[in-house]
Structure formats: C-alpha cells, structure tokens
Design an enzyme around this catalytic site. Structure first.
Site, PDB file in Angstrom:
ATOM      1  N   HIS A  77       0.813  -1.220   0.000  1.00  0.00           N
ATOM      2  CA  HIS A  77       0.000   0.000   0.000  1.00  0.00           C
ATOM      3  C   HIS A  77       0.847   1.272   0.000  1.00  0.00           C
ATOM      4  O   HIS A  77       0.343   2.358  -0.298  1.00  0.00           O
ATOM      5  CB  HIS A  77      -0.986   0.014   1.179  1.00  0.00           C
ATOM      6  CG  HIS A  77      -0.371   0.283   2.522  1.00  0.00           C
ATOM      7  ND1 HIS A  77      -0.090  -0.707   3.439  1.00  0.00           N
ATOM      8  CD2 HIS A  77       0.012   1.448   3.109  1.00  0.00           C
ATOM      9  CE1 HIS A  77       0.420  -0.173   4.526  1.00  0.00           C
ATOM     10  NE2 HIS A  77       0.500   1.143   4.352  1.00  0.00           N
ATOM     11  N   ASP A 127      -0.045  -7.784   1.771  1.00  0.00           N
ATOM     12  CA  ASP A 127       0.272  -6.358   1.638  1.00  0.00           C
ATOM     13  C   ASP A 127       1.782  -6.132   1.545  1.00  0.00           C
ATOM     14  O   ASP A 127       2.347  -5.248   2.184  1.00  0.00           O
ATOM     15  CB  ASP A 127      -0.311  -5.573   2.817  1.00  0.00           C
ATOM     16  CG  ASP A 127      -0.188  -4.055   2.623  1.00  0.00           C
ATOM     17  OD1 ASP A 127      -0.128  -3.618   1.455  1.00  0.00           O
ATOM     18  OD2 ASP A 127      -0.150  -3.322   3.629  1.00  0.00           O
ATOM     19  N   SER A 130       4.767   2.135   7.981  1.00  0.00           N
ATOM     20  CA  SER A 130       4.404   0.999   7.135  1.00  0.00           C
ATOM     21  C   SER A 130       5.586   0.535   6.284  1.00  0.00           C
ATOM     22  O   SER A 130       6.257   1.337   5.636  1.00  0.00           O
ATOM     23  CB  SER A 130       3.248   1.387   6.207  1.00  0.00           C
ATOM     24  OG  SER A 130       2.073   1.620   6.944  1.00  0.00           O
TER      25      SER A 130
END
Length: 331
Positions: free
Chosen positions: A174, A204, A283
């Site tokens: 993402h 992801d 992230s």
C-alpha cells in the site's frame, strides 16, 4: 561479492575471541601436515565441527580464568580483595556509567538497513493520505493543510528494509501501489529510483529493487518467529509521517492476529500484534528483536476512530511470509 538474504538460526553468537580461537584451532598446522595425509579444515564457518568449537571455547575460558586469577591475586603486602570489595566496584561502575538500552543497541544494528520510501504521483484524497500530508507539512514547518508545489507530488511516505545487499528491499504494497515513481533514501543519504519487482497482495507486501546502492550497504538479518512469545521485547524502526529514522520500543502483545482494513477491502491474518508506537509512515519498516534481527514488517495500526493514529495496537507480517515474497528460502 553479493550474498543472499541472511537468516539467523541461533539466539546467540560466539564472542569474537572465541571465534578467532575456533578458527585457529580449525586451521591446518602447516603445509607439511596437509601433505602427509591431514586434510585442511574448511575455511567456511559452516564447516566447523561442534566438538572443535566447544574445545576452542574451553581454551579461551581457561585462559580468561588464569589471566583473571593473576590479576586478582594479592601481591605481597597488599590487602586481599573480598567479595564485598568487588560488589562495591561493580555498583560504583553502574552508577557512574550509563549503559545503552537494549532497544538503542538493536536500533544501531538495524539502522544501516532501513530506507525511506517515497511514492510520487497523483495525490489521493483519502483520510490516510490527508493525514500523511498534514504530518509531512508539520515536519517541514509548514501549515498542516499547505498545498504541494505543482509538478511532482509526494503521494505517500513509508519505510523499507534491505534484505539483500544488491538493493533488494521489502516494504508494504500500500506504500507504493499505483505510484508513478518510487524513490528510496539509504542510511548514508544516497537517493535512488526503485522499481517494484514482486508483490504479495494477500500479505500487503512489495519487493523493490533500487537502481543504485551504497558501496557498503548492509542487509538486515532475519529471524524466525517460531520461538516468539507474547511479552518479548521488540522495536519498530521507520519514518512516521516522514520523520526519522525513528525508533519506538515495546513488547509483543499477541500472535496469529487478524486485521481488516478500515475500508473492509482486505483482511490480513497470522499477524504479530505489538505495542511499540507506529503511525502512518512506519508501514513497511522492520519490527526487530533486541539483537537487531527482523521479525516482521510493520503493516497496520488499529484505531476505531477515523484519526488513523496509534492508540496501542499495531500489527506486523511475520518475516517468514515477507521473505517468501522476495523468493527467499524459508527458515
């Protein structure tokens, strides 16, 4: 010479002195000895035999005991040291010398392998994108809602970790999905364009390849989560809101957790839950143990509100899953 991703299989490593003694014990005595039927020991550490290593370690320990006895032996006319004297000296040292925390030492180990990942393209109008934009503006001393200059738009900021020294980087999908251009910044400040070479949408994950790398790039060491337990100390290293590299420390809160994205589009399973602070920008960064070894890739935070900020629950993808995305062999 480039080497493949490195996996740690032992919670401890031999002290440097023991390793050197083991190497000396493992080497042939002379060319003549080899010529008379004795085989040369392998130069690789993988070729060590447990008995030789234990024998070498025993030699080092015996030498240390002898040296220690000589140093602590009372001299003629001097007072013999008692256990009370030794305890007082140790306490005085602890009081006058500040030792680095386990998290600080772990962060020093992993920091050369952590990169800042920035994706460029058309700016998204999602709550997370707006929150990241506000964080970036505040970090740069701008008004929270200041517009980006025309042209190249910094759409998202995340983190990555180098797992192979030729520039193979793990991050979250993402962070880079739909980007027109991806730029990574290494520990020494070198900036490079990176391309996506592999994805694992169900976890992801994305694999990046940097087009240029520092000469002395150090890849991270990955550690199996098979013996990971709730309560184990961990640290998250990354670029929350683009600021960093930043370090936060905590513990493993739980294992085999599930997380559904706020939009409900994806559900991730088999996650590590931890309480080290994580925010947008973390992230794709590494979750590490106190030996600086990568246990997982930070991927999500849980917040029942729309603020998308940390309230104490974050998740990481186990490194076994993450490394498989890059085609690395399992532990």
């Amino acid at each position: 010479m480039r080497r493949p991703a490195f996996y740690s299989r032992s919670p401890r490593t031999l002290p440097l002195a023991a390793e050197q003694a083991a190497e000396q014990a493992d080497a042939p005595a002379s060319p003549d000895a080899v010529g008379h039927g004795a085989q040369a020991a392998p130069s690789s550490r993988a070729g060590w035999q447990p008995a030789r290593r234990s024998f070498a370690l025993l030699i080092v320990l015996c030498a240390a005991l002898v040296t220690g006895a000589a140093l602590w032996a009372p001299r003629p006319g001097s007072k013999a040291l008692t256990q009370k004297d030794i305890d007082a000296a140790v306490l005085r040292t602890l009081q006058t010398n500040t030792l680095p925390s386990p998290a600080a030492k772990a962060a020093d180990i992993i920091r050369p392998s952590v990169v800042r990942v920035v994706s460029y393209g058309t700016e998204k109008n999602t709550p997370e994108a707006r929150l990241q934009k506000r964080g970036r503006n505040l970090a740069k001393g701008k008004a929270p809602d200041a517009d980006s200059p025309p042209g190249e738009v910094e759409r998202g900021v995340g983190t990555g970790v180098v797992i192979v020294d030729k520039g193979v980087i793990l991050t979250n999908l993402h962070v880079v999905a739909g980007a027109d251009k991806i730029k990574v910044t290494f520990f020494d400040g070198l900036e490079a364009i990176a391309t996506v070479t592999g994805v694992q949408p169900e976890n992801d994950l994305a694999v990046l390849q940097a087009q240029k790398v520092p000469d002395d790039l150090i890849p991270a060491t990955m550690r199996s989560t098979a013996d990971l337990r709730p309560g184990d100390q961990v640290a998250a290293v990354g670029f929350p809101f683009g600021i960093g590299p930043s370090v936060s420390a905590g513990v493993v809160s739980g294992l085999n957790r599930s997380f559904r994205s706020p939009e409900g589009k994806q559900e991730l399973g088999n996650l590590i839950q931890f309480d080290a602070a994580a925010n947008p920008g973390n992230s794709g960064g590494p979750l590490i143990n106190m030996d600086g070894e990568v246990l997982g890739i930070v991927t999500a935070i849980l917040n029942p509100t729309q603020q998308r900020t940390f309230i104490g629950i974050a998740f990481a993808i186990p490194i076994e899953n993450a490394a498989s995305a890059a085609g690395s062999p399992p532990f």
